[in-house]
Scaffold this motif. Structure first.
Motif, short mmCIF file in Angstrom:
data_model
loop_
_atom_site.label_atom_id
_atom_site.label_comp_id
_atom_site.label_asym_id
_atom_site.label_seq_id
_atom_site.Cartn_x
_atom_site.Cartn_y
_atom_site.Cartn_z
N ARG A 142 -12.10 7.25 9.70
CA ARG A 142 -11.68 6.81 8.37
C ARG A 142 -11.91 7.94 7.38
NH1 ARG A 142 -8.76 2.09 7.58
NH2 ARG A 142 -9.16 0.85 9.43
N ASP B 38 -8.59 -3.40 -0.52
CA ASP B 38 -7.68 -2.74 -1.46
C ASP B 38 -7.78 -3.50 -2.78
OD1 ASP B 38 -5.48 -0.62 -1.37
OD2 ASP B 38 -4.53 -2.28 -2.43
N ARG C 278 -5.83 -0.81 5.90
CA ARG C 278 -6.79 -0.63 4.80
C ARG C 278 -7.56 -1.94 4.65
NH1 ARG C 278 -3.80 2.05 0.13
NH2 ARG C 278 -3.46 3.51 1.81
N GLY D 38 -9.53 1.72 -2.51
CA GLY D 38 -9.08 1.32 -1.18
C GLY D 38 -9.94 1.95 -0.10
N THR D 39 -10.14 1.23 0.97
CA THR D 39 -10.79 1.81 2.14
C THR D 39 -9.98 3.04 2.56
OG1 THR D 39 -11.40 -0.40 2.82
CG2 THR D 39 -11.50 1.30 4.51
N GLN E 232 0.82 -1.20 0.00
CA GLN E 232 0.00 0.00 0.00
C GLN E 232 0.85 1.24 0.00
OE1 GLN E 232 -2.10 -0.93 3.52
NE2 GLN E 232 -3.33 -2.48 2.50
N ASN F 147 -7.88 5.77 4.58
CA ASN F 147 -6.88 5.61 5.65
C ASN F 147 -7.50 5.89 7.02
OD1 ASN F 147 -4.92 4.99 3.86
ND2 ASN F 147 -3.69 6.83 4.18
#
Lengths: 774, 267
Positions: free
Chosen positions: A698, A641, A638, A663-664, A161, A666
């Motif tokens: 998040r 991803d 994460r 991606g979720t 990542q 951070n």
């Protein structure tokens, strides 16, 4: 418990090695190289298809195979090159040498390749969690500002990542950016990024390929917890002098390479430089003298790569590698000047020797240093702050081929570290001003050492094992730490298209990055283990399954991993990490864990190639003094991803590429409340944010589509192409960070508070012209 | 300071050209308000305290008063209740919610404690010691080529004890807002002369009030953590910092202020 485990492990190694003798096989070996420029081909497949036996060439293009006595058809393949087939006779007696020379592929379509390894080889590779990437591949993919970056391309692989938008840092399986061992020709690179992490230090013209280990680390590697990134530099062309380069939006590159003595020695010199400062200097000059004009600071980065290789004879070769790179930021106006410079300096001398066809030897002497320096002056007042790490390393590796399918590696290294930590000098030019000058800072020296032995054992065509043991140690300020680091990996083929894999690796890290934030900054400081600061340790287990699909044109890989880390380092709230003679008093020690599952589907042949990766992962840290001892997610935790990369060859001259990432968001810390602090007399009241648990929020999900077209030109002088890129094609506003703002009226009275999201890069088109003169 | 410059650097390069700020909706978890106490005892001045409470970040910006808060300060075995009577004074305006008629009479080494309670059962306690005044040893100023002056002030640190200082400069009078507001510990200069300095910002004729506070570690930590917490909001590189209050049971500071103050005219 650990000692028992280690003893059992050693016993296991002995039991495996002993029964390897006296079978009716012989060793064949050799080098695979390109016919056009004599460069070694790394990762080429050498096999005897009829027996289902094969291997892959190492970083020097060498291969070895154990074959039964008899007649065999030996085949060598490498993407972009014509396959090479030869008939060989294997008998007893001396080991056999077959050097294999491959011709460049006649079809340009073959140049659209994803990786330099075949899917079959990956299926049968004992190693797990390994990602290889060639510059050729990276140059086809769309890039931010058109700046090709192998490290950023690696971020598109599962389990890897980025730290944030556009950043080149690697966060591998829940590890931090300081837990990656980055090496160029055996020399460690301490800060592999330029411009606060937006670009890596690896000039694509000087680098042939990179290989990233996410787990299942071979015993020859040590010193970091989470990954090993080996950067393989290009060698100079042995045949003719060539010049190549590229003109981009941000920087330009120029490379010369060619023979010094035909067939014996060649050189490569490659340079890259940005030109923001050239433009900003002109803007400043045009506005010189304007009262309300604020100068734009100067910024530039540049790097210089050199490589010289010299064949001393049939059995000996010398390599001399150099790297020098600097980032420089400066500002000078109205008596106020500020400078921030940082960079790596690396030198490596390698000697490779072949005793015979069964024993190879490589030794290197490397020097590496990383330094950052801040200087500031206002009139007669000035200060400077410097931190540095400087290493000298002697390393030796042996490869020994034994009958019975064993390939033994063993070796040792010793490093002398010198640390300069927070060297702060404050000075007053006018000595009539009383006693203001002072200095702080510490210098430490340390020794790190390691020795290892490992065996890659092909038990039978179905089962292969790789196991080893590393002994490592570190000595600093009167304290010596030692550790045993066992490593093991196994592959079992359930069928010709299905294999199961497992690995275990224990890693130690003796030097630590003192970082004031979760991000990686050039001003971060490397700090040694000391009597108070114990080394970090990680252990990782992984299980995997690989399956060839659709007649072998796709490879589906699934890897699950669990990693646990001890003696992780963080810092007390408000710790001063820069001008602090007792820095380690502000250290906090805790533990970490990460786990996840990576799915990877790839296709490397045909007009359309690419990959789809999905990672489901968790990454946590836990410290008694943070979050009241409760664990918290790391910034780069994460959950989901996804990366999809597609390359399509429309014609011999035109390739289309696209990359989509999701991606979720951070994990991030935000205030949960606010208080008003009026302070003492004469101070304005201020709104002060109240933070609660670390990284408990998040950011919104991140997604982005990049598109590219590579148009190959046909100039008279050699080769050229035009690369058009569109970064963030649908102009997604991805959150870089979020903050809370006080909204005021015209009298500066607070009306309300609101949340703001800052996004960095909107849609960014770019064009790069690359050329090569022959 | 360095992080700010790095951020400026980043801002210069990318944010100025590419970044976009958007207002977004951000849901925050429910916040249970806590008492916030500020009480700076000064020699010769009345005992005054400000008791508010913390707010959810997006609450209305009105001062969250706590009318039923009871404040008691104890000194030398004697307890004194402060009366709730919100008043404002000075410039910049200060709000005091509780006060007593009695002035504070400092004696070095004296010890004060405070207790704040309210109808919800919340309780904040704290204590503070009167430190000896540390005199300003010298004040000098020095002009650069452009006619701007920097000011430096020195003090003699006492050896073998951990000492903390706060240095402020106001123009004309202390209500004018401070130009300089620094804290320092003697960790690197124990027992030596410590010098505070400014940049070249002053001109001939400027009247400056130079204040040197001898503060305790609690004051120093509170000051630093407040500064860090403010910086973390909006700096993507800063790790958020919790406020290190000098009181227990809530947020805030209870401390004594001993100050040596001098007025100078730049000539």
């Amino acid at each position: 418990m650990q000692k028992k485990f280690t003893l059992l492990f050693i016993l296991f190694i002995c039991l495996i090695i002993i029964p390897t003798l006296a079978q009716n096989t012989a060793t064949i070996s050799g080098r695979v190289h390109a016919a056009n420029d004599n460069q070694s081909l790394i990762g080429a497949t050498v096999s005897v298809p009829a027996l289902g036996i094969g291997t892959v060439t190492d970083v020097d293009g060498h291969y070895t195979l154990q074959l039964p006595f008899g007649s065999h058809t030996l085949q060598a393949t490498y993407v972009g090159y014509e396959p090479y087939t030869t008939y060989i006779e294997v008998t007893g007696g001396d080991a056999l040498v077959y050097n294999l020379m491959l011709q460049v592929g006649s079809s340009q379509l073959q140049e659209v390749v994803i990786e330099a390894n075949t899917l079959e080889q990956k299926l049968n590779d004992t190693r797990m969690g390994v990602e290889r990437l060639s510059t050729k591949e990276a140059k086809l993919l769309p890039a931010l500002f058109g700046e090709v970056d192998l490290v950023k391309t690696l971020q598109l692989k599962p389990g890897v990542q980025s730290g944030g938008e556009g950043a080149s840092g690697l966060y591998v399986r829940g590890g931090g950016p300081d837990q990656n061992l980055v090496m160029v020709d055996d020399a460690v690179v301490y800060n592999p990024s330029h411009l606060l992490g937006f670009f890596s230090v690896f000039n694509p013209d000087a680098v042939r390929s990179v290989e990233l280990y996410k787990g299942g680390f071979p015993a020859q590697y040590g010193g970091r917890l989470s990954s090993v990134l080996e950067v393989d530099m290009n060698e100079g062309n042995n045949e003719s002098l060539a010049a190549s380069g590229g003109l981009g939006l941000i920087s330009s590159r120029l490379t010369f390479d060619g023979p010094i003595q035909e067939g014996k020695a060649s050189f490569l010199i490659s340079a890259r430089r940005t030109y923001f400062d050239v433009i900003t200097k002109q803007i400043n000059k045009l506005n010189e003298g304007k009262e309300d004009y604020n100068q734009i600071p100067d910024y530039r980065f540049y790097d210089l790569n050199t490589k010289l290789n010299y064949k001393l004879g049939e059995k000996d070769e010398l390599f001399l590698t150099g790297y020098f790179g600097r980032d420089s930021f400066g500002f000078d106006q109205s008596g106020f000047s500020f400078g921030l410079d940082w960079g790596n300096t690396i030198g490596s001398l390698q000697w490779k020797h072949k005793f015979d066809n069964k024993l190879f030897f490589s030794t290197s002497l490397t020097s590496t240093s990383y330094k950052h320096s801040i200087s500031n002056s206002v009139g007669d007042l000035s200060y400077s702050l410097t931190s540095k790490i400087q290493d000298i390393t002697l390393k030796t590796d042996f490869d020994l081929l034994l009958d019975g399918g064993h390939s033994i590696q063993f070796g040792a290294l010793a490093t002398r570290h010198a640390f300069t930590i927070g060297q702060f000098n404050f000075d007053v030019g006018d000595k009539s001003i009383e006693d203001m000058s002072y200095s702080t800072g510490k210098n430490y020296e340390a020794a790190e050492f390691g020795a290892y032995v490992s065996d890659n054992f092909e038990v039978n065509p179905l089962l292969s094992l790789s196991y080893g043991l590393r002994f490592s140690g570190f000595s600093s300020r009167g304290k010596t730490y030692t550790a045993l680091e066992p490593r093991a990996a196994a592959k079992y083929s359930l069928s010709e298209s299905l294999s199961l894999k497992a690995s275990y690796a224990s890693m130690m890290q003796y030097i630590h990055l003192v970082s004031s934030s979760g991000a990686s900054l050039p001003t971060d400081i490397w700090y040694p283990s000391t009597p108070y600061v114990k080394p970090q340790r990680s252990q990782q287990v992984a299980l995997g399954v690989s399956k060839l699909l659709w007649n072998g044109s796709f490879l589906l890989t699934n890897e699950a991993y669990y990693k646990w880390m001890n003696r992780q380092i963080d810092f007390r709230d408000g710790a001063n990490l820069f001008v602090n003679n007792n820095l380690e008093n502000d250290f906090l020690f805790g533990k970490g864990e990460s786990y996840g599952n990576e799915i990877y589907l790839e296709k490397i042949k045909g007009r359309t190639t690419g990959w789809l990766g999905y990672t489901l992962s968790w990454a946590y840290r836990q410290f008694d003094e943070i979050n009241n001892g409760r664990r918290f997610p790391t910034r780069y935790d994460r959950r989901h991803d996804i990366s999809l990369v597609v390359l399509h060859q429309i014609s011999k001259r035109i390739s289309l590429t696209g990359a989509f990432v999701y991606g979720t968001g951070n994990a991030y810390s935000l205030p949960v409340a606010r208080i008003i602090v009026q302070d003492v007399e004469g101070r304005e009241a201020a709104v002060v944010p109240v933070y609660n648990d670390r990284n408990s929020f998040r950011l919104p999900a991140y997604h982005r589509l990049d598109l590219g077209i590579v148009l190959k030109l046909k100039p008279k002088h050699g080769e050229a192409d035009l690369t058009f890129n569109v970064y963030n094609a649908y102009n997604r506003r991805n959150a870089y960070f979020v903050y809370f703002e006080r909204v005021t009226d015209e009298h500066d009275r607070t009306e309300t508070f609101e949340a703001k999201q800052v996004s960095l890069f909107p849609i960014i088109p770019s064009v790069t012209y690359n050329f090569k003169f022959r | 300071m360095k992080i700010k410059i790095l951020l400026y650097f980043l801002t210069f390069f990318f944010l100025s050209s590419c970044s976009i700020d958007d207002t977004i909706e951000m849901g925050l978890p429910p916040h249970d308000p806590q008492l916030v106490l500020e009480c700076y005892l000064e020699d010769g001045k009345p005992m005054r305290a400000t008791v508010l409470e913390s707010s959810n970040y997006f609450d209305a910006p009105t001062p969250p008063l706590v009318p039923d808060a009871q404040v008691t300060i104890a000194h030398n075995g004697r307890k004194l209740d402060l009366t709730y009577n919100p008043t404002t004074e000075g410039s910049p305006t200060k709000l005091y919610t509780h006060a007593a008629d009695e002035d504070v009479q400092f004696k070095a080494g004296d010890f004060y404690t405070i207790e704040v309670t309210d109808g919800r059962g919340r309780k904040v306690t704290g204590n503070a010691k009167v430190l000896p005044t540390v005199p300003i040893r010298s004040i000098k100023w020095h002009f650069d080529g452009a006619g701007k002056a920097m000011v430096s002030a020195t003090l003699q640190d006492k050896a073998n004890t951990a000492n903390y200082y706060r240095f402020m400069i106001h123009r004309d009078n202390i209500d004018s807002g401070s130009d300089v507001n620094l804290v320092a510990s003697d960790e690197l200069r124990d027992g030596k002369v410590i010098t505070f300095g400014t940049s070249y910002t002053y001109e001939r004729g400027d009247t400056l009030i130079v204040s040197l506070y001898h503060i305790d570690k609690q004051h120093y930590d509170f000051f630093q953590s407040v500064a860090n917490a403010k910086e973390a909001n909006g700096n993507p590189f800063a790790e958020p910092t919790k406020i290190l209050s000098s009181v227990n049971g809530g947020f805030g500071i209870f401390t004594t202020l001993v100050v040596d103050r001098k007025k100078i005219v730049i000539e």
